[in-house]
Design a protein around this motif. Structure first.
Motif, mmCIF file in Angstrom:
data_model
loop_
_atom_site.group_PDB
_atom_site.id
_atom_site.type_symbol
_atom_site.label_atom_id
_atom_site.label_comp_id
_atom_site.label_asym_id
_atom_site.label_seq_id
_atom_site.Cartn_x
_atom_site.Cartn_y
_atom_site.Cartn_z
ATOM 1 N N GLY A 89 52.112 -3.028 -28.123
ATOM 2 C CA GLY A 89 52.744 -2.520 -29.331
ATOM 3 C C GLY A 89 52.134 -1.261 -29.897
ATOM 4 N N ASP A 90 50.834 -1.021 -29.634
ATOM 5 C CA ASP A 90 50.162 0.146 -30.197
ATOM 6 C C ASP A 90 50.331 1.405 -29.349
ATOM 7 N N PHE A 91 50.880 1.252 -28.143
ATOM 8 C CA PHE A 91 51.055 2.398 -27.261
ATOM 9 C C PHE A 91 52.398 3.074 -27.523
ATOM 10 N N SER A 92 52.446 4.370 -27.250
ATOM 11 C CA SER A 92 53.713 5.082 -27.372
ATOM 12 C C SER A 92 54.580 4.777 -26.154
ATOM 13 N N VAL A 93 55.873 5.052 -26.272
ATOM 14 C CA VAL A 93 56.793 4.850 -25.160
ATOM 15 C C VAL A 93 56.363 5.676 -23.955
ATOM 16 N N HIS A 94 55.979 6.927 -24.189
ATOM 17 C CA HIS A 94 55.561 7.784 -23.073
ATOM 18 C C HIS A 94 54.322 7.221 -22.383
ATOM 19 N N GLU A 95 53.388 6.686 -23.153
ATOM 20 C CA GLU A 95 52.184 6.107 -22.557
ATOM 21 C C GLU A 95 52.525 4.893 -21.707
ATOM 22 N N LYS A 133 60.027 8.888 -26.865
ATOM 23 C CA LYS A 133 58.734 9.041 -26.195
ATOM 24 C C LYS A 133 57.530 8.961 -27.128
ATOM 25 N N ASP A 134 57.690 9.373 -28.384
ATOM 26 C CA ASP A 134 56.569 9.360 -29.316
ATOM 27 C C ASP A 134 56.542 8.112 -30.209
ATOM 28 N N ARG A 135 57.545 7.246 -30.070
ATOM 29 C CA ARG A 135 57.582 6.030 -30.892
ATOM 30 C C ARG A 135 56.634 4.974 -30.333
ATOM 31 N N ARG A 136 56.045 4.169 -31.221
ATOM 32 C CA ARG A 136 55.182 3.069 -30.809
ATOM 33 C C ARG A 136 56.036 1.889 -30.373
ATOM 34 N N MET A 137 55.584 1.182 -29.349
ATOM 35 C CA MET A 137 56.344 0.059 -28.821
ATOM 36 C C MET A 137 56.613 -0.988 -29.899
#
Length: 415
Positions: A89-95, A133-137
């Motif tokens: 949940g704390d990672f971005s979509v791109h990550e 891409k910049d949104r958090r999961m």
């Protein structure tokens, strides 16, 4: 050459959940793994993916046993989307999508080259998540998160994709979109897919081949039409069903064979035109008050149909995603002729369900219109509005659900 070959497989925890399972999967096949709860579907997928060790038999990928692959080499050929999502949940979509390139990194250090960045971008574009891409999961819905994780799996550039109940965390719209994307990717990229699925209608609509497990054995292996027979479903699931063919795709679709309202008829009949959850409170209220209720025409995946079926209410059902056929239209007109009152909910009308409104307008029955003016619910270029206004001109009453139910209770007009 087969992508995946499973021969004489048995696996489980302490004792086998299944035994003697054999099948192969070729490039471009989307294989649905079906069966009632407890029959070993997820266990089979774990054994196929190497997460648990088989008790008997062998699994081969491109003719090479799994245990002869190095983990990094296997991850470049196979991707797995598990039933329980990871805590990302704390990672971005791109990550998260970039994690799919891990099998291609050097043993020490982390860094993406131009080729990695291109693959990640293409995977996000293929699943329509590049705008997130910049949104958090943690800010995404369950269905949106599954699309991102599927993009991550695609970034591995696998030749085999294993999915364990991929739509369990999504609402119906995301379920259908995800299944459609997987089906399209399988055909376009020659990707072999094996997915554990619960929804038989979705499996029939999107899978090219089905495997049916029952009592720890592979009972059927074939096309949806070959596997989803009334006899096979009744035997495996213990539920009598009707199997019909979709008028547009030819694929089978399944309807529960439920008992109709029984016992002494206490009131006359109310026919409900609904759809898209517009009658989720009305149908139970009418049913609880003892009215003889009929519903339809509705598509097989509609939530109002599922509700009516669960109550044993007679319904007119059309194939998923299909327009009202002449056969269903004739049955609708018969039901309307037998109805004392017709209720049209606040459902939207498009070309697929417009025949419902047209039949009501021609029925000559007393009509009650719920949900306010047609307005933005008209997706027919004005035809639905014309029919709606014609009903009002001919005496239809526009009201709301609460007032309609109160009127029934106070007047006793249908007793």
């Amino acid at each position: 050459m087969s992508v995946l070959s499973v021969q004489g497989l048995a696996a489980g925890y302490g004792r086998p959940a299944f035994e003697g399972v054999s099948f192969t999967v070729r490039p471009g096949e989307f294989v649905g793994l079906l069966g009632p709860n407890g029959t070993g579907k997820s266990t089979l997928l774990k054994a196929v993916s190497g997460l648990i060790k088989p008790m008997q038999g062998q699994v081969e990928l491109f003719g090479k046993p799994f245990d002869q692959y190095r983990p990094q080499e296997l991850a470049r050929r196979m991707a797995v989307l598990p039933q329980q999502p990871p805590s990302d949940g704390d990672f971005s979509v791109h990550e998260v999508v970039s994690f799919g390139r891990h099998p291609y990194q050097q043993a020490f250090g982390w860094g993406q080259g131009e080729a990695d960045r291109r693959v990640v971008l293409e995977a996000m574009q293929a699943l329509g998540v590049e705008g997130w891409k910049d949104r958090r999961m943690g800010t995404l819905s369950g269905g949106e998160q599954q699309r991102v994780r599927l993009a991550q799996a695609l970034a591995q550039e696998p030749q085999l994709l294993l999915l364990d109940e991929p739509t369990a965390w999504a609402d119906l719209s995301y379920q259908l979109e995800l299944m459609r994307q997987v089906s399209d990717l399988s055909r376009a990229r020659g990707l072999a897919v094996v997915a554990v699925l619960h929804d038989l209608n979705q499996a029939a609509q999107f899978c090219s081949r089905l495997l049916l497990l029952h009592h720890g054995r592979l009972e059927k292996d074939g096309s949806p039409a070959e596997v989803l027979t009334e006899e096979a479903i009744a035997r495996a699931y213990g539920v009598p069903v009707h199997v019909r063919n979709h008028p547009e795709t030819g694929a089978p679709y399944i309807l529960p064979r439920m008992a109709l309202n029984s016992g002494r008829r206490r009131h006359r009949t109310i026919h409900v035109v609904a759809g898209g959850s517009s009658a989720q409170t009305l149908i139970p209220r009418l049913y609880a008050q003892g009215y003889d209720v009929t519903v339809g025409v509705l598509n097989a995946l509609d939530s109002d149909l599922e509700l009516a079926t669960s109550l044993g209410i007679p319904s007119i059902t059309e194939a998923p995603f299909a327009s009202v056929t002449p056969e269903s239209a004739r049955l609708l007109r018969d039901r309307l002729a037998q109805a004392d009152v017709v209720v049209v909910t606040g459902v939207g009308f498009g070309p697929g369900n417009l025949e419902n409104l047209r039949a009501v307008a021609e029925s000559g029955r007393p009509v009650y219109l719920l949900g306010g003016p047609m307005g933005e619910r008209d997706f027919t270029g004005g035809e639905a509005t014309r029919l709606y206004e014609g009903l009002l001109a001919n005496g239809a009453v526009r009201t709301d659900e609460a007032e309609f139910v109160r009127w029934l209770a106070s007047t006793g007009a249908l007793s």
